[in-house]
Design a protein around this motif. Structure first.
Motif, mmCIF file in Angstrom:
data_model
loop_
_atom_site.group_PDB
_atom_site.id
_atom_site.type_symbol
_atom_site.label_atom_id
_atom_site.label_comp_id
_atom_site.label_asym_id
_atom_site.label_seq_id
_atom_site.Cartn_x
_atom_site.Cartn_y
_atom_site.Cartn_z
ATOM 1 N N MET A 1 13.597 -6.835 57.327
ATOM 2 C CA MET A 1 14.808 -6.828 56.553
ATOM 3 C C MET A 1 14.493 -6.199 55.200
ATOM 4 N N THR A 2 15.347 -5.263 54.800
ATOM 5 C CA THR A 2 15.171 -4.573 53.531
ATOM 6 C C THR A 2 16.111 -5.169 52.494
ATOM 7 N N VAL A 3 15.558 -5.491 51.352
ATOM 8 C CA VAL A 3 16.366 -6.036 50.263
ATOM 9 C C VAL A 3 16.751 -4.889 49.333
ATOM 10 N N ALA A 4 18.048 -4.798 49.018
ATOM 11 C CA ALA A 4 18.528 -3.727 48.126
ATOM 12 C C ALA A 4 18.025 -3.979 46.715
ATOM 13 N N GLN A 5 17.498 -2.935 46.124
ATOM 14 C CA GLN A 5 16.992 -3.019 44.755
ATOM 15 C C GLN A 5 18.122 -2.658 43.778
ATOM 16 N N PRO A 6 18.197 -3.363 42.648
ATOM 17 C CA PRO A 6 19.200 -2.988 41.657
ATOM 18 C C PRO A 6 18.890 -1.605 41.093
ATOM 19 N N PRO A 7 19.926 -0.850 40.684
ATOM 20 C CA PRO A 7 19.660 0.477 40.148
ATOM 21 C C PRO A 7 18.832 0.381 38.873
ATOM 22 N N GLU A 8 17.984 1.384 38.676
ATOM 23 C CA GLU A 8 17.164 1.399 37.473
ATOM 24 C C GLU A 8 18.044 1.678 36.257
ATOM 25 N N PRO A 9 17.746 1.029 35.130
ATOM 26 C CA PRO A 9 18.554 1.280 33.937
ATOM 27 C C PRO A 9 18.381 2.717 33.439
ATOM 28 N N THR A 10 19.432 3.221 32.812
ATOM 29 C CA THR A 10 19.386 4.561 32.239
ATOM 30 C C THR A 10 18.453 4.544 31.036
ATOM 31 N N PRO A 11 17.541 5.508 30.923
ATOM 32 C CA PRO A 11 16.681 5.540 29.730
ATOM 33 C C PRO A 11 17.553 5.691 28.481
ATOM 34 N N PRO A 12 17.304 4.882 27.448
ATOM 35 C CA PRO A 12 18.156 4.901 26.256
ATOM 36 C C PRO A 12 18.322 6.282 25.623
ATOM 37 N N GLU A 13 17.254 7.082 25.580
ATOM 38 C CA GLU A 13 17.365 8.396 24.940
ATOM 39 C C GLU A 13 18.275 9.352 25.707
ATOM 40 N N SER A 14 18.435 9.160 27.018
ATOM 41 C CA SER A 14 19.322 10.037 27.793
ATOM 42 C C SER A 14 20.793 9.753 27.481
ATOM 43 N N LEU A 15 21.073 8.615 26.844
ATOM 44 C CA LEU A 15 22.445 8.279 26.459
ATOM 45 C C LEU A 15 22.848 8.878 25.111
ATOM 46 N N ASP A 16 21.900 9.488 24.386
ATOM 47 C CA ASP A 16 22.195 9.957 23.032
ATOM 48 C C ASP A 16 23.386 10.907 22.946
ATOM 49 N N PRO A 17 23.536 11.901 23.830
ATOM 50 C CA PRO A 17 24.722 12.762 23.730
ATOM 51 C C PRO A 17 26.032 11.969 23.906
ATOM 52 N N GLN A 18 26.051 11.037 24.858
ATOM 53 C CA GLN A 18 27.255 10.229 25.066
ATOM 54 C C GLN A 18 27.463 9.267 23.894
ATOM 55 N N ARG A 19 26.381 8.762 23.317
ATOM 56 C CA ARG A 19 26.496 7.901 22.127
ATOM 57 C C ARG A 19 27.151 8.669 20.983
ATOM 58 N N ARG A 20 26.683 9.905 20.747
ATOM 59 C CA ARG A 20 27.263 10.712 19.662
ATOM 60 C C ARG A 20 28.742 10.984 19.910
ATOM 61 N N SER A 21 29.092 11.266 21.141
ATOM 62 C CA SER A 21 30.492 11.514 21.489
ATOM 63 C C SER A 21 31.343 10.255 21.289
ATOM 64 N N THR A 22 30.816 9.117 21.708
ATOM 65 C CA THR A 22 31.533 7.848 21.535
ATOM 66 C C THR A 22 31.658 7.508 20.060
ATOM 67 N N GLN A 23 30.594 7.749 19.291
ATOM 68 C CA GLN A 23 30.632 7.524 17.847
ATOM 69 C C GLN A 23 31.707 8.392 17.195
ATOM 70 N N ALA A 24 31.787 9.665 17.604
ATOM 71 C CA ALA A 24 32.802 10.573 17.052
ATOM 72 C C ALA A 24 34.210 10.076 17.393
ATOM 73 N N GLN A 25 34.381 9.532 18.581
ATOM 74 C CA GLN A 25 35.682 8.984 18.973
ATOM 75 C C GLN A 25 36.046 7.786 18.092
ATOM 76 N N LEU A 26 35.068 6.941 17.777
ATOM 77 C CA LEU A 26 35.316 5.803 16.884
ATOM 78 C C LEU A 26 35.661 6.283 15.472
ATOM 79 N N GLU A 27 34.946 7.303 14.985
ATOM 80 C CA GLU A 27 35.221 7.839 13.657
ATOM 81 C C GLU A 27 36.641 8.403 13.584
ATOM 82 N N ARG A 28 37.057 9.102 14.638
ATOM 83 C CA ARG A 28 38.432 9.614 14.701
ATOM 84 C C ARG A 28 39.429 8.460 14.675
ATOM 85 N N ALA A 29 39.136 7.418 15.431
ATOM 86 C CA ALA A 29 40.053 6.280 15.523
ATOM 87 C C ALA A 29 40.201 5.571 14.176
#
Length: 188
Positions: free
Chosen positions: A1-29
């Motif tokens: 029987m194979t147990v499903a493994q949880p997905p690996e977390p996204t490396p924090p540095e790979s989120l930086d472009p999306q973080r900047r975009s989200t930050q810009a959206q907050l600044e606009r708001a």
């Protein structure tokens, strides 16, 4: 029987472009008046703590993705009192340049619920001119603020929380010119 493994977390540095975009959206708001400074600082902190794209999406789920085009408000606001106090609390429009002029009276400005009504990189400037009276300014934790000016007979006190600046928050420059009265800048 194979147990499903949880997905690996996204490396924090790979989120930086999306973080900047989200930050810009907050600044606009915040510039459009959809968020107060306090709401903005809380959400901006979540942006930089996010561990995956879903966390970032949740921060701005209730905000429009595109800028809202509409009328603009004046960049300057003037508050005047001859004999009496000036108080602003709760949700109120904070212009990039706000001036309070008093002969006799106190100024109490709570910027935690204030909505900065214009976007831009220049600091928010609050000038207080008073003959007799105290000035008390409250800013949200994580907002960079400074107190400058001149007081002839009175104390000046800055009591800000020792926390780092929240990315994207405006700098608040308070200038108090008073003959008789205390000037106090503090965070919540």
């Amino acid at each position: 029987m194979t147990v499903a493994q949880p997905p690996e977390p996204t490396p924090p540095e790979s989120l930086d472009p999306q973080r900047r975009s989200t930050q810009a959206q907050l600044e606009r708001a915040v510039g459009e008046g959809r968020l107060t400074l306090d709401e903005f600082t809380d959400r901006a902190a979540l942006v930089w703590k996010a561990q995956n794209p879903g966390d970032l999406d949740a921060v701005v789920a209730d905000l429009p993705a595109a800028p809202v085009v509409g009328s603009t408000s004046p960049a300057r606001s003037t508050l005047v009192s001859v004999i009496g106090d000036i108080r602003r609390r709760g949700r109120w429009a904070l212009r990039r340049k706000t001036t309070a002029v008093l002969l006799i009276g106190d100024v109490e400005l709570d910027l935690r619920g204030a909505v900065v009504t214009e976007q831009g990189s220049e600091p928010v400037a609050v000038d207080v001119w008073s003959i007799i009276g105290d000035t008390d300014i409250v800013v949200p934790e994580g907002v960079e603020a400074e107190l400058v000016g001149f007081t002839l007979l009175g104390d000046r006190r800055v009591d800000l929380a020792p926390v780092p600046r929240v990315p994207g928050t405006p700098t608040v420059r308070i200038r108090v010119f008073s003959l008789l009265g205390d000037a106090k800048l503090r965070s919540s």
